[in-house]
Write an enzyme that holds these catalytic residues in place. Sequence first.
Site, mmCIF file in Angstrom:
data_model
loop_
_atom_site.group_PDB
_atom_site.id
_atom_site.type_symbol
_atom_site.label_atom_id
_atom_site.label_comp_id
_atom_site.label_asym_id
_atom_site.label_seq_id
_atom_site.Cartn_x
_atom_site.Cartn_y
_atom_site.Cartn_z
ATOM 1 N N ASN A 60 -4.972 -20.885 -0.857
ATOM 2 C CA ASN A 60 -4.386 -21.133 0.467
ATOM 3 C C ASN A 60 -5.447 -20.934 1.539
ATOM 4 O OD1 ASN A 60 -4.350 -18.247 1.334
ATOM 5 N ND2 ASN A 60 -2.989 -18.091 -0.425
ATOM 6 N N ASP A 93 1.797 -17.515 -4.608
ATOM 7 C CA ASP A 93 3.117 -17.274 -5.191
ATOM 8 C C ASP A 93 3.287 -17.966 -6.540
ATOM 9 O OD1 ASP A 93 4.136 -15.663 -3.176
ATOM 10 O OD2 ASP A 93 4.595 -17.402 -1.932
ATOM 11 N N LYS A 96 -11.939 -28.812 -18.859
ATOM 12 C CA LYS A 96 -11.679 -29.533 -17.608
ATOM 13 C C LYS A 96 -10.639 -30.638 -17.851
ATOM 14 C CE LYS A 96 -13.857 -32.317 -14.102
ATOM 15 N NZ LYS A 96 -14.856 -33.346 -13.933
ATOM 16 N N PHE A 101 2.680 -7.875 5.287
ATOM 17 C CA PHE A 101 2.546 -8.947 6.274
ATOM 18 C C PHE A 101 3.545 -10.036 5.891
ATOM 19 C CE2 PHE A 101 -1.102 -8.808 9.241
ATOM 20 C CZ PHE A 101 -1.493 -7.503 8.993
ATOM 21 N N LYS A 135 11.994 -9.463 4.057
ATOM 22 C CA LYS A 135 10.919 -8.980 3.181
ATOM 23 C C LYS A 135 10.759 -7.461 3.300
ATOM 24 C CE LYS A 135 8.604 -13.421 3.360
ATOM 25 N NZ LYS A 135 7.533 -14.248 3.903
ATOM 26 N N LYS A 179 11.288 -5.571 -0.170
ATOM 27 C CA LYS A 179 10.091 -4.983 -0.785
ATOM 28 C C LYS A 179 9.972 -3.478 -0.501
ATOM 29 C CE LYS A 179 7.800 -9.470 -0.511
ATOM 30 N NZ LYS A 179 6.621 -10.243 -0.858
HETATM 31 N N1 CTP Z 1 2.767 -10.493 -1.542
HETATM 32 C C1 CTP Z 1 2.427 -9.877 -2.723
HETATM 33 N N2 CTP Z 1 2.439 -10.583 -3.896
HETATM 34 C C2 CTP Z 1 2.792 -11.877 -3.912
HETATM 35 C C3 CTP Z 1 3.144 -12.523 -2.724
HETATM 36 C C4 CTP Z 1 3.118 -11.793 -1.550
HETATM 37 O O1 CTP Z 1 2.101 -8.687 -2.715
HETATM 38 N N3 CTP Z 1 2.790 -12.531 -5.068
HETATM 39 C C5 CTP Z 1 2.764 -9.711 -0.298
HETATM 40 C C6 CTP Z 1 1.804 -10.235 0.779
HETATM 41 O O2 CTP Z 1 0.546 -9.605 0.672
HETATM 42 C C7 CTP Z 1 2.516 -9.839 2.060
HETATM 43 C C8 CTP Z 1 3.987 -9.869 1.686
HETATM 44 O O3 CTP Z 1 4.044 -9.790 0.274
HETATM 45 O O4 CTP Z 1 2.200 -8.543 2.487
HETATM 46 C C9 CTP Z 1 4.725 -11.092 2.147
HETATM 47 O O5 CTP Z 1 4.032 -12.252 1.711
HETATM 48 P P1 CTP Z 1 4.508 -13.702 2.166
HETATM 49 O O6 CTP Z 1 3.580 -14.690 1.586
HETATM 50 O O7 CTP Z 1 4.762 -13.708 3.633
HETATM 51 O O8 CTP Z 1 5.936 -13.812 1.515
HETATM 52 P P2 CTP Z 1 6.440 -13.988 0.046
HETATM 53 O O9 CTP Z 1 6.946 -12.649 -0.421
HETATM 54 O O10 CTP Z 1 5.413 -14.638 -0.794
HETATM 55 O O11 CTP Z 1 7.716 -14.903 0.251
HETATM 56 P P3 CTP Z 1 7.795 -16.447 0.750
HETATM 57 O O12 CTP Z 1 6.648 -17.156 0.090
HETATM 58 O O13 CTP Z 1 9.128 -16.874 0.264
HETATM 59 O O14 CTP Z 1 7.715 -16.440 2.240
#
Ligand code: CTP
Length: 399
Positions: A210, A279, A288, A321, A335, A339
């Site tokens: 990302n 995610d 490859k 975050f 969240k 969490k």
């Molecule tokens: N985070 C994490 N592990 C993941 C995804 C996210 O620890 N696999 C943590 C990020 O570091 C951040 C928080 O969870 O502190 C929220 O991440 P965000 O990307 O905003 O949300 P997601 O939980 O991934 O949910 P969504 O993609 O549905 O918004």
Amino acid sequence: MQVLKNKHILVGVTGSIAAYRIPDLIRSLQNKGAQVKAIMTKGAQAFITPLTLSALTRNQVYTDIFEFHSEYPIIHLNLTDWADLFVIAPASADIIAKLAQGMADDLLTSAALGCPRPILVCPAMNTRMYLNPAVQRNLNILEKLGFHLMKPATGNLACGVQGQGRLPDIEDITTWIESFFFPKDLKGYKVLVTAGPTQEFLDPVRFISNRSSGKMGFAIAKIAAARGAKTILISGPTSLRPSYGVEFIPVVSCAEMKEAVLSLYEDVDVVIMAAAVADFRPCYVSQKIKKTERLNLELEKTEDILFVLGQRKRHQLLIGFAAETKDLLKEAQRKLQQKNLDLIVANDVIQPGAGFESETNKVSLIYRSGARENWPLMSKEAVAMRLIDRIKRILCRIC
Ligand code: CTP
């Protein structure tokens, strides 16, 4: 955020080839808002001229204790009265020996001897000289006398060999000086910060990732360390360099980040998950993938590191975050609860000046109690500074 704004830094330059890097140090300090004056020894003037440093500092450069200056009639005392910090860089083996003995045979040594302010010494010399027991003994003496010391860096030396003895990077010296002026209100705490994206490989040459630059997490780690916390930064691949004083653990994938975070979790007081963890991950194939008309990728969910931390939370303060493109506060609140966080920093990543790659950020905070704060657009360092203020407040309430 400029902690060096209007701070007076007196730079003492001595006879080491690394003197050629001091103009960069002066510029770097000035860029942070500091005012700089310089003293040069006779040896320093064999490498760079006083005129160079005068032009850069826009001040007289002082070289001779017996020369009269009407603005500073008692030159060696008046100069250090002006200074908030005296930085001797590069510090040759000779100056280190003289400082250890309390000698005062020129302007720089006399100024150091009568200096009412802290003194930072940045040694730079050939490795054999640096490791010589006499130099090491003198450095130990300086430490005992209350001087601050930076260790020289390891790398290519002017004499053509590789080893320890290089003047530390200008960025590191600047960070040390900045940190010196921060309150040390996180001393005794261990803070773990995650940053950057993760990369999830689908074959040996391709990955899903990302746009995270890592800037927010790196800034938080810098400020936490500057404020005295033992700070560990775990980051996915970025182009950034961790700040001086931060312990750095590079990782690539979500799985690696999870392993690194969990291995340290028991032992830390605060976790700030600023990383943009992927995610989803593709199934990895070891060859490859060849070009075809169409490629269907099957992605599986990665593990949510923060969720796991929330489940296993005991004494730790947990900060997440939320990177959102809509329903910012609603999603962040969800969240926070899901969490089991103490605080969440909500970040609308498509707002101009906020989110990925930007130097600035605009965030809202939601606390476990439900309290909220909306912060204006600020530099990421300023956001980091305020965030650490809030974390300190929560820590004080817990203690
Ligand atoms: N985070 C994490 N592990 C993941 C995804 C996210 O620890 N696999 C943590 C990020 O570091 C951040 C928080 O969870 O502190 C929220 O991440 P965000 O990307 O905003 O949300 P997601 O939980 O991934 O949910 P969504 O993609 O549905 O918004």
